[in-house]
Motif scaffolding. Structure first.
Motif, PDB file in Angstrom:
ATOM      1  N   PHE A  14     -16.129 -43.313 -58.648  1.00 46.02           N
ATOM      2  CA  PHE A  14     -17.111 -44.448 -58.040  1.00 46.02           C
ATOM      3  C   PHE A  14     -16.234 -45.201 -56.883  1.00 46.02           C
ATOM      4  O   PHE A  14     -16.596 -45.309 -55.714  1.00 46.02           O
ATOM      5  N   GLN A  15     -15.031 -45.544 -57.608  1.00 42.65           N
ATOM      6  CA  GLN A  15     -13.903 -46.132 -56.135  1.00 42.65           C
ATOM      7  C   GLN A  15     -13.704 -45.259 -55.242  1.00 42.65           C
ATOM      8  O   GLN A  15     -13.794 -45.842 -53.760  1.00 42.65           O
ATOM      9  N   VAL A  18     -16.891 -45.416 -52.462  1.00 44.98           N
ATOM     10  CA  VAL A  18     -17.167 -46.310 -52.093  1.00 44.98           C
ATOM     11  C   VAL A  18     -15.669 -45.656 -50.615  1.00 44.98           C
ATOM     12  O   VAL A  18     -16.253 -46.756 -49.670  1.00 44.98           O
ATOM     13  N   ASP A 187     -27.067 -46.124 -45.441  1.00 45.45           N
ATOM     14  CA  ASP A 187     -27.513 -46.310 -46.750  1.00 45.45           C
ATOM     15  C   ASP A 187     -28.897 -46.055 -47.068  1.00 45.45           C
ATOM     16  O   ASP A 187     -29.668 -45.635 -48.408  1.00 45.45           O
ATOM     17  N   ALA A 254     -20.035 -39.624 -48.867  1.00 41.48           N
ATOM     18  CA  ALA A 254     -19.889 -40.046 -50.317  1.00 41.48           C
ATOM     19  C   ALA A 254     -19.397 -39.310 -51.478  1.00 41.48           C
ATOM     20  O   ALA A 254     -18.406 -39.857 -52.494  1.00 41.48           O
ATOM     21  N   THR A 352     -22.736 -48.769 -53.636  1.00 38.61           N
ATOM     22  CA  THR A 352     -21.594 -49.597 -53.357  1.00 38.61           C
ATOM     23  C   THR A 352     -21.366 -50.390 -51.766  1.00 38.61           C
ATOM     24  O   THR A 352     -19.809 -50.303 -51.703  1.00 38.61           O
ATOM     25  N   THR A 406     -17.300 -54.810 -50.737  1.00 40.43           N
ATOM     26  CA  THR A 406     -16.695 -54.147 -49.909  1.00 40.43           C
ATOM     27  C   THR A 406     -16.505 -53.029 -48.779  1.00 40.43           C
ATOM     28  O   THR A 406     -16.037 -52.713 -48.896  1.00 40.43           O
ATOM     29  N   ASN A 409     -20.738 -49.818 -46.975  1.00 38.17           N
ATOM     30  CA  ASN A 409     -22.270 -49.610 -47.712  1.00 38.17           C
ATOM     31  C   ASN A 409     -23.193 -48.245 -47.614  1.00 38.17           C
ATOM     32  O   ASN A 409     -23.623 -47.857 -45.975  1.00 38.17           O
ATOM     33  N   ASP A 412     -26.965 -45.803 -53.123  1.00 40.12           N
ATOM     34  CA  ASP A 412     -26.037 -46.196 -54.930  1.00 40.12           C
ATOM     35  C   ASP A 412     -25.261 -44.931 -54.969  1.00 40.12           C
ATOM     36  O   ASP A 412     -25.771 -43.869 -54.567  1.00 40.12           O
ATOM     37  N   ILE A 413     -24.651 -45.108 -55.746  1.00 42.71           N
ATOM     38  CA  ILE A 413     -23.356 -43.982 -56.186  1.00 42.71           C
ATOM     39  C   ILE A 413     -24.098 -43.569 -57.645  1.00 42.71           C
ATOM     40  O   ILE A 413     -23.535 -44.930 -58.111  1.00 42.71           O
TER      41      ILE A 413
END
Length: 419
Positions: A14-15, A18, A187, A254, A352, A406, A409, A412-413
């Motif tokens: 996930f990181q 982002v 996004d 991403a 994100t 963060t 944007n 979602d992941i």
């Protein structure tokens, strides 16, 4: 695989997703040729302040000024560019003030000047100037109803474009005769720049009647002032000849970064799509079925593997009353209910931008023992799911993923790990 090891892998995946969309790395290589005159920076969105800071740092030798607006808690210093904060997902008075100040910065420009428009998700609410005949309260009423209706983000932003004095390319028209370059962090499913922040610098061919049909489709009560505006025949705004759009970060990129991180962990990644939409709880049931197929039959990928997906699901609140949570935690709670403690399957889902809905978590983690631990604490997962109170469930089990803002944007992941 132990829960702790799976959680570490999923957080890492996930990181990486982002980090691939952060403004610092993606802004400089996408900047246009420096202008002969001034560079006026405008922008709106959850990533706009970080984007502005990157522009200010990259062009110390250019006459840079401007105004951008971001969500409360997302501001960072941006040197010569003024940063404002406003409310999201429902606009407030600062959203209107920010829009007026941005419009003011576009006055008196020349062909030698450059307008850099820094656009990212969230800009629809953060920069809100009602169309003539409407008030901010009218827009707030419609936005609240849309958020609970099950409408997808494209439908919501179609409506908001036609209730705005600056969206749908109208802001670009105000920048004439200057050159305008829009740097966009997408996004939205499909990455259509018209849909990102309702397209303030990008014209579209939809009509006010199209927006009215969206409201009627979802049974939303339409105030008389709004109906009057949406019933007016309006000629579509045309794109300015000296306007350029550059997509600098997007969900697909991403997901590619997430896939690379998965391979580094010894997993086979399978990207299911970057534009998945639908009801969160229903999408979760489908994903649970695919995960089970991977585990039992090695289809559509042989494990150990990770299923990756992006996009923006929806949550429909039928009675207008809901607990705490967003589309990602609702997806995860539904996934846990569908998997029923299936061993060897873990998942993470998060926004994100670091904020799932209106709470303080990006999302959460699901483990094979998520339901069992909930029962020990007296929690009924199906009951929490029916109450749209997924945040409270994962808060009680200690499984929320909290990153803080963060400053980017790309929607979602979701990652489902099958050992």
């Amino acid at each position: 695989m132990r829960n702790e090891q799976a959680a570490e892998i999923l957080r890492d995946i996930f990181q990486h997703a982002v980090d691939s969309a952060r403004a610092g790395p993606v802004i400089p290589p996408n900047l246009p040729e420096k202008p002969r005159g001034r560079c006026v920076v405008i922008g709106a969105g959850k990533a706009s302040a970080a984007m502005a800071a990157a522009v200010d740092a990259a062009w110390p030798d250019v006459d840079v000024s401007g105004v951008v607006v971001t969500r409360y808690g997302h501001a960072v210093p941006a040197g010569r560019i003024r940063i404002l904060e406003a409310a999201h997902p429902v606009s407030d008075a600062m959203s209107e003030t920010a829009a007026m100040l941005i419009v003011e910065t576009l006055r008196g420009l020349t062909p030698d000047d450059l307008v850099l428009a820094l656009i990212s998700g969230g800009g629809s609410a953060l920069m809100a100037l009602p169309a003539p005949g409407l008030t901010l309260a009218d827009k707030q009423t419609i936005t609240r109803a849309l958020l609970h209706s099950g409408a997808n983000i494209k439908e919501m932003n179609l409506v908001r474009r036609h209730l705005s004095a600056v969206k749908g390319g109208k802001l670009a028209a105000l920048a004439q005769p200057a050159r305008i370059v829009s740097l966009i962090i997408s996004d939205v499913p499909g990455d259509n720049p018209t849909d990102v922040a309702s397209g303030p610098t990008v014209a579209d061919q939809s009509t006010p009647r199209d927006a009215l049909r969206v409201l009627e489709r979802y049974g939303i009560a339409v105030p008389e002032a709004v109906r009057k505006v949406l019933n007016q025949p309006t000629r579509p705004v045309e794109n300015a000849a000296n306007s350029e759009v550059r997509l600098i970060a997007a969900p697909a990129l991403a997901l590619q970064a997430a896939a690379l991180a998965a391979r580094a962990q010894g997993l086979t990644p399978l990207i299911l799509g970057d534009a998945i939409e639908g009801e969160s709880r229903e999408v979760a049931v489908v994903m649970a079925g695919i995960a089970r197929s991977v585990k039992q039959y090695g289809h559509p990928v042989v494990g150990p593997a990770v299923l990756l997906s992006g996009g923006e699901t929806t949550v429909t609140v039928a009675n207008g009353r809901a607990g705490k949570g967003g589309r990602n935690t609702e997806f995860l709670l539904s996934l846990a209910c569908a998997l029923q403690g299936e061993s060897g399957i873990w998942a993470v889902a998060g926004d994100t931008d670091g904020i799932d809905g209106t709470e303080d978590a990006a999302g959460a983690l699901v483990y094979p023992d998520t339901l069992a631990r909930g029962k020990i604490n007296g929690l009924s997962a199906p009951a929490y799911l029916d109450a749209h109170d997924s945040y409270s469930y994962f808060h009680s089990t200690g499984d929320l993923v909290i990153t803080g803002p963060t400053l980017t944007n790309v929607n979602d992941i979701r990652a489902i790990l099958i050992a």
